[in-house]
Motif scaffolding. Sequence first.
Motif, PDB file in Angstrom:
ATOM      1  N   GLN A   8       0.823  -1.203   0.000  1.00 34.14           N
ATOM      2  CA  GLN A   8       0.000   0.000   0.000  1.00 34.14           C
ATOM      3  C   GLN A   8       0.860   1.257   0.000  1.00 34.14           C
ATOM      4  OE1 GLN A   8      -2.323  -1.011   3.429  1.00 34.14           O
ATOM      5  NE2 GLN A   8      -3.845  -2.137   2.220  1.00 34.14           N
ATOM      6  N   ARG A   9       1.973   1.228   0.722  1.00 39.85           N
ATOM      7  CA  ARG A   9       2.897   2.369   0.673  1.00 39.85           C
ATOM      8  C   ARG A   9       3.486   2.514  -0.726  1.00 39.85           C
ATOM      9  NH1 ARG A   9       4.121   0.445   5.968  1.00 39.85           N
ATOM     10  NH2 ARG A   9       5.891  -0.737   5.169  1.00 39.85           N
ATOM     11  N   ASP A  10       3.825   1.396  -1.365  1.00 34.49           N
ATOM     12  CA  ASP A  10       4.329   1.453  -2.742  1.00 34.49           C
ATOM     13  C   ASP A  10       3.291   2.077  -3.670  1.00 34.49           C
ATOM     14  OD1 ASP A  10       6.635   0.208  -1.870  1.00 34.49           O
ATOM     15  OD2 ASP A  10       6.142  -1.756  -2.757  1.00 34.49           O
ATOM     16  N   LEU A  11       2.028   1.743  -3.465  1.00 36.60           N
ATOM     17  CA  LEU A  11       0.964   2.348  -4.276  1.00 36.60           C
ATOM     18  C   LEU A  11       0.981   3.869  -4.138  1.00 36.60           C
ATOM     19  CD1 LEU A  11      -2.091  -0.001  -3.598  1.00 36.60           C
ATOM     20  CD2 LEU A  11      -0.800   0.211  -5.728  1.00 36.60           C
ATOM     21  N   LEU A  12       1.135   4.347  -2.912  1.00 38.95           N
ATOM     22  CA  LEU A  12       1.159   5.792  -2.707  1.00 38.95           C
ATOM     23  C   LEU A  12       2.325   6.440  -3.443  1.00 38.95           C
ATOM     24  CD1 LEU A  12       0.277   6.169   1.079  1.00 38.95           C
ATOM     25  CD2 LEU A  12      -1.237   6.343  -0.895  1.00 38.95           C
ATOM     26  N   TYR A  13       3.499   5.832  -3.370  1.00 42.05           N
ATOM     27  CA  TYR A  13       4.656   6.381  -4.075  1.00 42.05           C
ATOM     28  C   TYR A  13       4.426   6.405  -5.587  1.00 42.05           C
ATOM     29  CZ  TYR A  13       7.823   6.707  -0.074  1.00 42.05           C
ATOM     30  OH  TYR A  13       8.422   7.073   1.105  1.00 42.05           O
ATOM     31  N   VAL A  14       3.879   5.325  -6.129  1.00 43.29           N
ATOM     32  CA  VAL A  14       3.625   5.267  -7.576  1.00 43.29           C
ATOM     33  C   VAL A  14       2.601   6.322  -7.977  1.00 43.29           C
ATOM     34  CG1 VAL A  14       2.621   3.857  -9.425  1.00 43.29           C
ATOM     35  CG2 VAL A  14       4.302   2.864  -7.861  1.00 43.29           C
ATOM     36  N   ILE A  15       1.507   6.407  -7.243  1.00 44.68           N
ATOM     37  CA  ILE A  15       0.455   7.365  -7.582  1.00 44.68           C
ATOM     38  C   ILE A  15       0.971   8.796  -7.462  1.00 44.68           C
ATOM     39  CG2 ILE A  15      -1.812   8.252  -6.879  1.00 44.68           C
ATOM     40  CD1 ILE A  15      -2.433   5.269  -6.041  1.00 44.68           C
ATOM     41  N   ALA A  16       1.788   9.073  -6.453  1.00 43.53           N
ATOM     42  CA  ALA A  16       2.347  10.420  -6.284  1.00 43.53           C
ATOM     43  C   ALA A  16       3.264  10.797  -7.444  1.00 43.53           C
ATOM     44  CB  ALA A  16       3.104  10.512  -4.966  1.00 43.53           C
ATOM     45  N   GLY A  17       3.894   9.798  -8.058  1.00 40.17           N
ATOM     46  CA  GLY A  17       4.838  10.066  -9.139  1.00 40.17           C
ATOM     47  C   GLY A  17       4.233  10.118 -10.528  1.00 40.17           C
ATOM     48  N   LEU A  18       2.949   9.831 -10.625  1.00 37.30           N
ATOM     49  CA  LEU A  18       2.274   9.835 -11.924  1.00 37.30           C
ATOM     50  C   LEU A  18       1.134  10.846 -11.908  1.00 37.30           C
ATOM     51  CD1 LEU A  18       2.062   5.962 -12.487  1.00 37.30           C
ATOM     52  CD2 LEU A  18       3.670   7.556 -13.556  1.00 37.30           C
ATOM     53  N   GLU A  28       1.287  -1.550 -14.137  1.00 40.22           N
ATOM     54  CA  GLU A  28       2.457  -1.651 -15.010  1.00 40.22           C
ATOM     55  C   GLU A  28       3.701  -1.056 -14.348  1.00 40.22           C
ATOM     56  OE1 GLU A  28       1.087   0.241 -18.590  1.00 40.22           O
ATOM     57  OE2 GLU A  28      -0.163  -1.493 -19.144  1.00 40.22           O
ATOM     58  N   ASP A  29       3.545   0.071 -13.679  1.00 45.45           N
ATOM     59  CA  ASP A  29       4.675   0.712 -13.005  1.00 45.45           C
ATOM     60  C   ASP A  29       5.205  -0.189 -11.894  1.00 45.45           C
ATOM     61  OD1 ASP A  29       6.053   2.538 -10.975  1.00 45.45           O
ATOM     62  OD2 ASP A  29       5.683   3.946 -12.611  1.00 45.45           O
ATOM     63  N   LEU A  30       4.310  -0.735 -11.079  1.00 43.19           N
ATOM     64  CA  LEU A  30       4.727  -1.619  -9.996  1.00 43.19           C
ATOM     65  C   LEU A  30       5.396  -2.886 -10.525  1.00 43.19           C
ATOM     66  CD1 LEU A  30       1.686  -1.336  -7.577  1.00 43.19           C
ATOM     67  CD2 LEU A  30       4.040  -0.659  -7.090  1.00 43.19           C
ATOM     68  N   GLU A  31       4.855  -3.447 -11.595  1.00 44.09           N
ATOM     69  CA  GLU A  31       5.451  -4.655 -12.178  1.00 44.09           C
ATOM     70  C   GLU A  31       6.838  -4.373 -12.720  1.00 44.09           C
ATOM     71  OE1 GLU A  31       1.526  -7.241 -13.473  1.00 44.09           O
ATOM     72  OE2 GLU A  31       2.422  -5.916 -14.961  1.00 44.09           O
ATOM     73  N   ALA A  32       7.012  -3.218 -13.358  1.00 49.60           N
ATOM     74  CA  ALA A  32       8.327  -2.859 -13.888  1.00 49.60           C
ATOM     75  C   ALA A  32       9.336  -2.671 -12.759  1.00 49.60           C
ATOM     76  CB  ALA A  32       8.229  -1.582 -14.728  1.00 49.60           C
ATOM     77  N   GLN A  33       8.901  -2.072 -11.670  1.00 45.22           N
ATOM     78  CA  GLN A  33       9.790  -1.815 -10.537  1.00 45.22           C
ATOM     79  C   GLN A  33      10.141  -3.092  -9.784  1.00 45.22           C
ATOM     80  OE1 GLN A  33      11.400   0.896  -9.739  1.00 45.22           O
ATOM     81  NE2 GLN A  33      12.266   0.068  -7.873  1.00 45.22           N
ATOM     82  N   SER A  34       9.145  -3.932  -9.567  1.00 43.53           N
ATOM     83  CA  SER A  34       9.347  -5.112  -8.714  1.00 43.53           C
ATOM     84  C   SER A  34       9.776  -6.355  -9.473  1.00 43.53           C
ATOM     85  CB  SER A  34       8.059  -5.426  -7.949  1.00 43.53           C
ATOM     86  OG  SER A  34       7.055  -5.894  -8.830  1.00 43.53           O
TER      87      SER A  34
END
Length: 90
Positions: A8-18, A28-34
Amino acid sequence: MHGLTGFQRDLLYVIAGLDQPSGQSIKEDLEAQSGQEITHGRLYPNLDTVVDAGLVSKGTIDRRTNYYAITDAGLAALEEYHAWGSDRLA
């Protein structure tokens, strides 16, 4: 923030950056990162959790697609969490 899962914290970081990403863009962003596949069954319930917590807002792009945006409370929580973590690394 400390009550959220790491995902859930990762979601916040991704959403804040897009800029108002769709769920698919977030996935897609999370899959690319992880390097791991993120299932819809994992993604959307966790997005609902951060929306319900007031950390993310949810809007409609079209009848089938939603977008997500970090709220002021979500951004403040991220900043506080980042500062807390940075203090531990100093």
